[in-house]
Design an enzyme around this catalytic site. Structure first.
Site, mmCIF file in Angstrom:
data_model
loop_
_atom_site.group_PDB
_atom_site.id
_atom_site.type_symbol
_atom_site.label_atom_id
_atom_site.label_comp_id
_atom_site.label_asym_id
_atom_site.label_seq_id
_atom_site.Cartn_x
_atom_site.Cartn_y
_atom_site.Cartn_z
ATOM 1 N N PRO A 11 10.272 -13.240 46.493
ATOM 2 C CA PRO A 11 9.316 -12.159 46.730
ATOM 3 C C PRO A 11 9.148 -11.790 48.209
ATOM 4 O O PRO A 11 9.152 -12.659 49.082
ATOM 5 C CB PRO A 11 7.997 -12.708 46.171
ATOM 6 C CG PRO A 11 8.190 -14.171 46.024
ATOM 7 C CD PRO A 11 9.659 -14.388 45.806
ATOM 8 N N ASN A 12 8.986 -10.508 48.410
ATOM 9 C CA ASN A 12 8.727 -9.884 49.719
ATOM 10 C C ASN A 12 9.949 -9.854 50.639
ATOM 11 O O ASN A 12 9.883 -9.271 51.712
ATOM 12 C CB ASN A 12 7.545 -10.573 50.446
ATOM 13 C CG ASN A 12 6.264 -10.443 49.657
ATOM 14 O OD1 ASN A 12 5.883 -9.333 49.263
ATOM 15 N ND2 ASN A 12 5.604 -11.550 49.364
ATOM 16 N N ARG A 19 9.000 -6.618 57.738
ATOM 17 C CA ARG A 19 8.046 -7.694 57.459
ATOM 18 C C ARG A 19 8.045 -8.731 58.592
ATOM 19 O O ARG A 19 9.047 -9.429 58.791
ATOM 20 C CB ARG A 19 8.456 -8.357 56.138
ATOM 21 C CG ARG A 19 7.559 -9.476 55.726
ATOM 22 C CD ARG A 19 8.082 -10.197 54.495
ATOM 23 N NE ARG A 19 7.223 -11.318 54.244
ATOM 24 C CZ ARG A 19 7.597 -12.432 53.641
ATOM 25 N NH1 ARG A 19 8.820 -12.563 53.192
ATOM 26 N NH2 ARG A 19 6.742 -13.399 53.473
ATOM 27 N N TYR A 24 10.742 -13.301 60.831
ATOM 28 C CA TYR A 24 11.882 -13.177 59.911
ATOM 29 C C TYR A 24 13.044 -12.358 60.476
ATOM 30 O O TYR A 24 14.067 -12.217 59.806
ATOM 31 C CB TYR A 24 11.402 -12.564 58.586
ATOM 32 C CG TYR A 24 10.335 -13.407 57.909
ATOM 33 C CD1 TYR A 24 10.587 -14.733 57.578
ATOM 34 C CD2 TYR A 24 9.072 -12.883 57.629
ATOM 35 C CE1 TYR A 24 9.608 -15.519 56.974
ATOM 36 C CE2 TYR A 24 8.091 -13.657 57.023
ATOM 37 C CZ TYR A 24 8.369 -14.973 56.700
ATOM 38 O OH TYR A 24 7.400 -15.750 56.107
ATOM 39 N N ASN A 75 16.658 -18.406 48.463
ATOM 40 C CA ASN A 75 15.458 -18.387 49.292
ATOM 41 C C ASN A 75 14.312 -17.994 48.353
ATOM 42 O O ASN A 75 14.112 -16.809 48.080
ATOM 43 C CB ASN A 75 15.591 -17.375 50.435
ATOM 44 C CG ASN A 75 14.365 -17.418 51.356
ATOM 45 O OD1 ASN A 75 13.332 -18.003 50.999
ATOM 46 N ND2 ASN A 75 14.471 -16.797 52.511
ATOM 47 N N ALA A 78 7.829 -17.340 48.982
ATOM 48 C CA ALA A 78 6.549 -18.036 48.752
ATOM 49 C C ALA A 78 6.596 -18.968 47.542
ATOM 50 O O ALA A 78 5.867 -19.970 47.498
ATOM 51 C CB ALA A 78 5.430 -17.009 48.586
ATOM 52 N N GLU A 99 19.065 -24.414 49.554
ATOM 53 C CA GLU A 99 17.754 -23.774 49.731
ATOM 54 C C GLU A 99 17.704 -23.262 51.160
ATOM 55 O O GLU A 99 17.967 -24.029 52.093
ATOM 56 C CB GLU A 99 16.641 -24.807 49.505
ATOM 57 C CG GLU A 99 15.262 -24.248 49.821
ATOM 58 C CD GLU A 99 14.166 -25.326 49.812
ATOM 59 O OE1 GLU A 99 14.407 -26.458 49.330
ATOM 60 O OE2 GLU A 99 13.076 -25.011 50.315
ATOM 61 N N HIS A 101 15.728 -20.827 54.264
ATOM 62 C CA HIS A 101 14.573 -20.085 54.787
ATOM 63 C C HIS A 101 14.964 -19.486 56.131
ATOM 64 O O HIS A 101 15.616 -20.159 56.948
ATOM 65 C CB HIS A 101 13.365 -21.005 54.956
ATOM 66 C CG HIS A 101 12.989 -21.651 53.665
ATOM 67 N ND1 HIS A 101 12.338 -20.963 52.666
ATOM 68 C CD2 HIS A 101 13.240 -22.887 53.184
ATOM 69 C CE1 HIS A 101 12.191 -21.766 51.620
ATOM 70 N NE2 HIS A 101 12.727 -22.930 51.901
ATOM 71 N N ARG A 108 5.551 -24.207 60.756
ATOM 72 C CA ARG A 108 4.546 -23.193 60.414
ATOM 73 C C ARG A 108 3.320 -23.834 59.752
ATOM 74 O O ARG A 108 3.082 -25.022 59.924
ATOM 75 C CB ARG A 108 5.215 -22.120 59.542
ATOM 76 C CG ARG A 108 6.381 -21.434 60.282
ATOM 77 C CD ARG A 108 6.968 -20.308 59.494
ATOM 78 N NE ARG A 108 5.969 -19.286 59.215
ATOM 79 C CZ ARG A 108 6.118 -18.317 58.296
ATOM 80 N NH1 ARG A 108 7.254 -18.252 57.603
ATOM 81 N NH2 ARG A 108 5.172 -17.433 58.088
HETATM 82 C C1 DQA Z 1 10.428 -17.929 53.810
HETATM 83 C C2 DQA Z 1 9.281 -18.881 54.184
HETATM 84 C C3 DQA Z 1 8.178 -18.829 53.144
HETATM 85 O O1 DQA Z 1 7.120 -19.701 53.506
HETATM 86 C C4 DQA Z 1 7.630 -17.420 53.035
HETATM 87 O O2 DQA Z 1 6.651 -17.345 52.010
HETATM 88 C C5 DQA Z 1 8.680 -16.387 52.849
HETATM 89 C C6 DQA Z 1 9.935 -16.514 53.567
HETATM 90 C C7 DQA Z 1 11.513 -17.863 54.907
HETATM 91 O O3 DQA Z 1 12.589 -17.364 54.614
HETATM 92 O O4 DQA Z 1 11.266 -18.272 56.052
HETATM 93 O O5 DQA Z 1 8.470 -15.400 52.165
HETATM 94 O O6 DQA Z 1 11.048 -18.435 52.646
#
Ligand code: DQA
Length: 151
Positions: A11-12, A19, A24, A75, A78, A99, A101, A108
């Protein structure tokens, strides 16, 4: 045999570029997908990308990967920190799984330090921004070669 890998963005991540670019980066998801696909092609494999804001759709794609793909890059965004459903789906897969990020989640907020997947994936990449996806493709290929050589 040409390896096929599934790439799942949670998501997002469709909003990348706009964003929180300080966390990011400025690449859009389309740009990241193009980089993944071209790096995969250069190294002789195929990568199929998918993004969803919905947990169930992500679970569906993980389930479908079981018979159709040789590796997974995910990825979960959240959902990393909350989703038992995604964890349970990942447990079905017998293939290299990265996995990833964009940000270093361990630098963080404390609630981001916990990953529901970290103990069941092959490995984790965090903090290298969009370049991490190139690293992830290489890591999957290396794992697949190690598996092949051990047979
Ligand atoms: C994320 C880190 C997560 O905590 C966050 O909610 C994201 C992006 C990252 O790619 O750094 O949406 O997965």
């Amino acid at each position: 045999m040409k390896y096929k890998i599934r790439v799942i963005h949670g998501p997002n991540l469709n909003m990348l570029g706009n964003r929180e670019p300080d966390k990011y980066g400025t690449s859009t998801l389309d740009e990241i997908n193009a980089t993944i696909e071209s790096h995969a092609t250069k190294t002789g494999i195929t990568a199929h990308t998918f993004q969803s804001n919905h947990e169930g759709e992500i679970v569906d794609k993980i389930q479908q990967a079981h018979d159709s793909y040789d590796g997974l890059i995910i990825n979960p965004a959240a959902y990393t920190h909350t989703s038992i459903a995604i964890r349970d789906a990942i447990l079905l897969l017998e293939m290299p799984i990265v996995e990833i990020h964009l940000s270093n989640i361990y630098k963080r907020e404390v609630f981001r330090h916990k990953s529901m997947l970290c103990d069941i994936v092959t490995g984790q990449i965090a903090g290298f921004g969009a370049y991490g996806y190139v690293m992830a493709v290489d890591a999957i290929i290396n794992s697949l070669q190690l598996i092949k050589n051990s047979r």
